[in-house]
Structures are given as C-alpha cells and as structure tokens.
Motif scaffolding. Structure first.
Motif, short mmCIF file in Angstrom:
data_model
loop_
_atom_site.label_atom_id
_atom_site.label_comp_id
_atom_site.label_asym_id
_atom_site.label_seq_id
_atom_site.Cartn_x
_atom_site.Cartn_y
_atom_site.Cartn_z
N GLY A 91 38.39 32.86 62.35
CA GLY A 91 37.25 32.34 61.60
C GLY A 91 36.29 33.39 61.10
N GLN A 92 36.63 34.66 61.22
CA GLN A 92 35.73 35.73 60.79
C GLN A 92 36.27 36.46 59.57
OE1 GLN A 92 32.68 36.17 62.11
NE2 GLN A 92 33.20 34.37 63.35
N GLY A 93 35.35 37.06 58.82
CA GLY A 93 35.71 37.94 57.72
C GLY A 93 35.30 39.36 58.08
N HIS A 94 34.60 40.01 57.16
CA HIS A 94 34.22 41.41 57.35
C HIS A 94 32.82 41.56 57.95
CE1 HIS A 94 35.07 45.61 56.62
NE2 HIS A 94 33.97 45.79 55.95
N LEU A 95 32.11 40.45 58.13
CA LEU A 95 30.70 40.53 58.51
C LEU A 95 30.40 39.82 59.82
CD1 LEU A 95 29.14 39.81 54.99
CD2 LEU A 95 29.60 42.05 56.02
N ALA A 96 31.28 39.94 60.78
CA ALA A 96 31.06 39.26 62.06
C ALA A 96 29.80 39.77 62.75
CB ALA A 96 32.27 39.44 62.97
N HIS A 97 29.40 41.02 62.50
CA HIS A 97 28.19 41.53 63.14
C HIS A 97 26.95 40.75 62.71
CE1 HIS A 97 28.35 43.56 59.27
NE2 HIS A 97 27.07 43.86 59.38
N ALA A 98 27.00 40.17 61.52
CA ALA A 98 25.88 39.36 61.02
C ALA A 98 26.11 37.87 61.24
CB ALA A 98 25.66 39.63 59.53
N GLN A 99 27.36 37.43 61.14
CA GLN A 99 27.65 36.01 61.16
C GLN A 99 27.96 35.46 62.55
OE1 GLN A 99 30.73 35.88 58.17
NE2 GLN A 99 29.25 35.81 56.49
N ASP A 100 28.51 36.29 63.43
CA ASP A 100 28.81 35.85 64.79
C ASP A 100 28.79 37.06 65.73
OD1 ASP A 100 29.54 34.52 67.08
OD2 ASP A 100 31.17 33.40 66.14
N PRO A 101 27.61 37.66 65.94
CA PRO A 101 27.55 38.87 66.75
C PRO A 101 28.03 38.66 68.18
CG PRO A 101 25.34 38.03 66.29
CD PRO A 101 26.29 37.28 65.41
N ARG A 102 27.88 37.47 68.72
CA ARG A 102 28.34 37.22 70.09
C ARG A 102 29.86 37.29 70.18
NH1 ARG A 102 24.62 35.50 73.71
NH2 ARG A 102 22.55 34.96 72.91
N MET A 103 30.54 36.72 69.20
CA MET A 103 32.00 36.80 69.21
C MET A 103 32.45 38.25 69.08
SD MET A 103 34.93 35.36 66.56
CE MET A 103 34.99 33.69 67.18
N LEU A 104 31.86 38.98 68.14
CA LEU A 104 32.25 40.37 67.96
C LEU A 104 31.99 41.16 69.24
CD1 LEU A 104 33.26 42.74 66.32
CD2 LEU A 104 30.99 42.92 65.28
N ALA A 105 30.86 40.93 69.89
CA ALA A 105 30.54 41.64 71.13
C ALA A 105 31.60 41.36 72.19
CB ALA A 105 29.16 41.24 71.62
N ARG A 106 32.07 40.13 72.27
CA ARG A 106 33.11 39.79 73.26
C ARG A 106 34.40 40.57 72.98
NH1 ARG A 106 31.22 34.45 72.44
NH2 ARG A 106 33.05 33.92 71.17
N PHE A 107 34.76 40.67 71.70
CA PHE A 107 35.97 41.40 71.36
C PHE A 107 35.81 42.91 71.64
CE2 PHE A 107 37.40 37.55 69.41
CZ PHE A 107 38.78 37.67 69.32
N ILE A 108 34.63 43.45 71.42
CA ILE A 108 34.40 44.86 71.72
C ILE A 108 34.51 45.11 73.22
CG2 ILE A 108 32.68 46.71 71.70
CD1 ILE A 108 31.61 45.51 69.08
N VAL A 109 33.88 44.27 74.02
CA VAL A 109 33.92 44.45 75.47
C VAL A 109 35.35 44.29 75.99
CG1 VAL A 109 33.19 43.45 77.68
CG2 VAL A 109 31.52 43.79 75.85
N GLU A 110 36.10 43.35 75.42
CA GLU A 110 37.49 43.19 75.84
C GLU A 110 38.29 44.44 75.50
OE1 GLU A 110 41.46 40.58 74.97
OE2 GLU A 110 40.27 41.55 73.44
#
Length: 271
Positions: A241-260
């Motif tokens: 469900g993400q494009g190129h702007l997950a840091h703006a549109q869903d930062p929590r999801m992106l943070a989870r993927f970074i930590v993983e």
C-alpha cells in the motif's frame, strides 16, 4: 551536530541513544525535519542521526563542481565523525531513501564503517530526464513553485489534481525551499554511472525496501529492479500500500520496516 568538509557545513539532527548509531540519508525534496516522524516512530535504542545534505538549511550550499561524488565524500566524512563521536567500533547502520539511497550505496563501497544498509527505492540513471530542462528553466528563473510542480508532475507522475491540492496545503511552503537544489541534484544523478557490479560485491547486510504500489512501475520500480537484480544477496521487502513517500504518508509503517531490517542485519553479523 555539525560536520565540516572543505568549508561546507553539514548539519545533522540527533536522537540520543546507546550502541551502534543509525544514520538516515534523505533524498531530494526532503530534510531532517521531514523525516522526524519516522525518527519518532523508530522503536530502537540506538542513537539516530538524520543528515541535512548540502543544499538544504542549515547545511551549506551545493557549491561549485557539485556531483554525486561530492555527496559521497560528504557522507564518508560524516561516517568518520560518527565513528569518532559515538566510539562505534562496530560501524554505523545506514539508511538511504531515493537519491540518498544511491549516495549510501556509493559510500558503502568506499567506507569500512558501514555495518548495514537499508535502502528505500534507491534511484540510478536514467531518471527524470524528461523533467530536467523544465527544472533548469525554473531554477534560472528562481521559480520555486514551478520546480515543485515539475518534480511532482513530471518526475513522480502525480496527477494535476494531486498537485493542485498540494499547492493549497501548508506542505507546499515547506517544499519550496527544498526545491532550490533540485535541478542540479537531478543533473548530477544522471551524470553519474552507477557501479552495479560493485553494489553486488558489498559484504554488509543489505535490505532493499520497495513500496508495493511501485513494483514494476516507473519511475521508481524500474531502477529498483535493476539494483535488486545486481544485488542477489540483498534482502527485498515490499511495503504494501505504499509508494515512494512512506516517510510522509505512513511513517510508522516505514519505521517498522527499518527496525526489522536492522534486527535482520544484526543476525547476519557478529557485532
């Protein structure tokens, strides 16, 4: 924190923590402030730094002779400073987004202090060439509004309705100054020959993050596929469900993927 290279100030934000530092390298149209929601959502005890690359305040200007090499040398200098200030004998975990992902890839091949790489849709040439003339004209005219419009319409491919809505929002005023270095950054990206075979020889753990909406679709899915093919040992993770702007549109999801990705990298190497 500030690092100085050849008289140019490179400013970084810092979230305190313990252990190996994590360094975030944003791409174009972004700075440390725009990545703060991701930093806030990261469930890691590590110190977290975000680099304000040159060309965005409070860092210094792009300078003469600007190139991808300039950015890579900047990042290597920052890695030197982090290694000294954090006493991180185990290296630095590096995350790069878009153009920042390309810079991080190049630096990882030159600097022994990179412990792991997490790359969210890194880009390589050819990229955005159809917009370069318009961006140069906007730059020469000092028309930041036009530059923001061009990057959203002609590079990212957003609709006219989306851009009109963006122009009416408070975000537009944030984007205007970030567009100032855009033409030169895009030109530098397209002047740079990516060392795809070299990327495949990188020894550290690498996770490649792709927005599910961009899979196989230009402009971001195509360079991602080329890089992923060149790096068969890298781990690919798709963010649904993400494009190129997950840091703006869903930062929590992106943070989870970074930590993983960081957790996975720790399992691959002895600290």
């Amino acid at each position: 924190m500030q690092v100085v290279r050849d008289g140019v100030v490179l400013a970084l934000s810092r979230r305190s923590g313990e252990g190996r530092p994590l360094l975030l390298v944003p791409g174009v149209m972004a700075d440390a402030a725009s990545w703060q929601p991701v930093v806030d959502a990261l469930s890691t005890d590590q110190p977290v730094y975000v680099l304000n690359r040159r060309g965005r305040r409070p860092s210094g200007p792009l300078g003469d002779g600007y190139s991808v090499g300039t950015e890579v040398e900047d990042l290597c200098r920052v890695l030197d400073e982090l290694g000294a200030s954090e006493d991180c004998g185990g290296g630095v975990d590096v995350f790069g987004w878009s153009y920042g992902g390309l810079i991080a890839l190049e630096a990882a091949g030159r600097h022994a202090g990179v412990h792991s790489l997490t790359l969210y849709e890194p880009v390589i040439r050819p990229f955005g060439l159809q917009a370069l003339d318009a961006l140069r004209q906007a730059d020469e005219a000092g028309d930041l509004d036009r530059a923001v419009e061009v990057v959203n319409r002609d590079v990212s491919g957003f609709s006219a309705e989306y851009v009109a809505q963006l122009r009416r929002s408070p975000v537009w005023q944030v984007l205007r100054p970030l567009a100032a270095p855009l033409a030169r950054e895009l030109a530098a990206l397209n002047d740079h020959s990516a060392d795809l075979p070299g990327y495949g020889r990188l020894a550290m753990p690498v996770t490649l993050l792709l927005g599910g909406d961009n899979e196989g679709i230009p402009p971001y899915g195509e360079p991602f596929a080329r890089i992923a093919t060149a790096m068969p040992r890298a781990r690919v993770r798709v963010m649904p469900g993400q494009g190129h702007l997950a840091h703006a549109q869903d930062p929590r999801m992106l943070a989870r993927f970074i930590v993983e990705a960081l957790d996975w990298a720790r399992q691959q190497r002895i600290p």
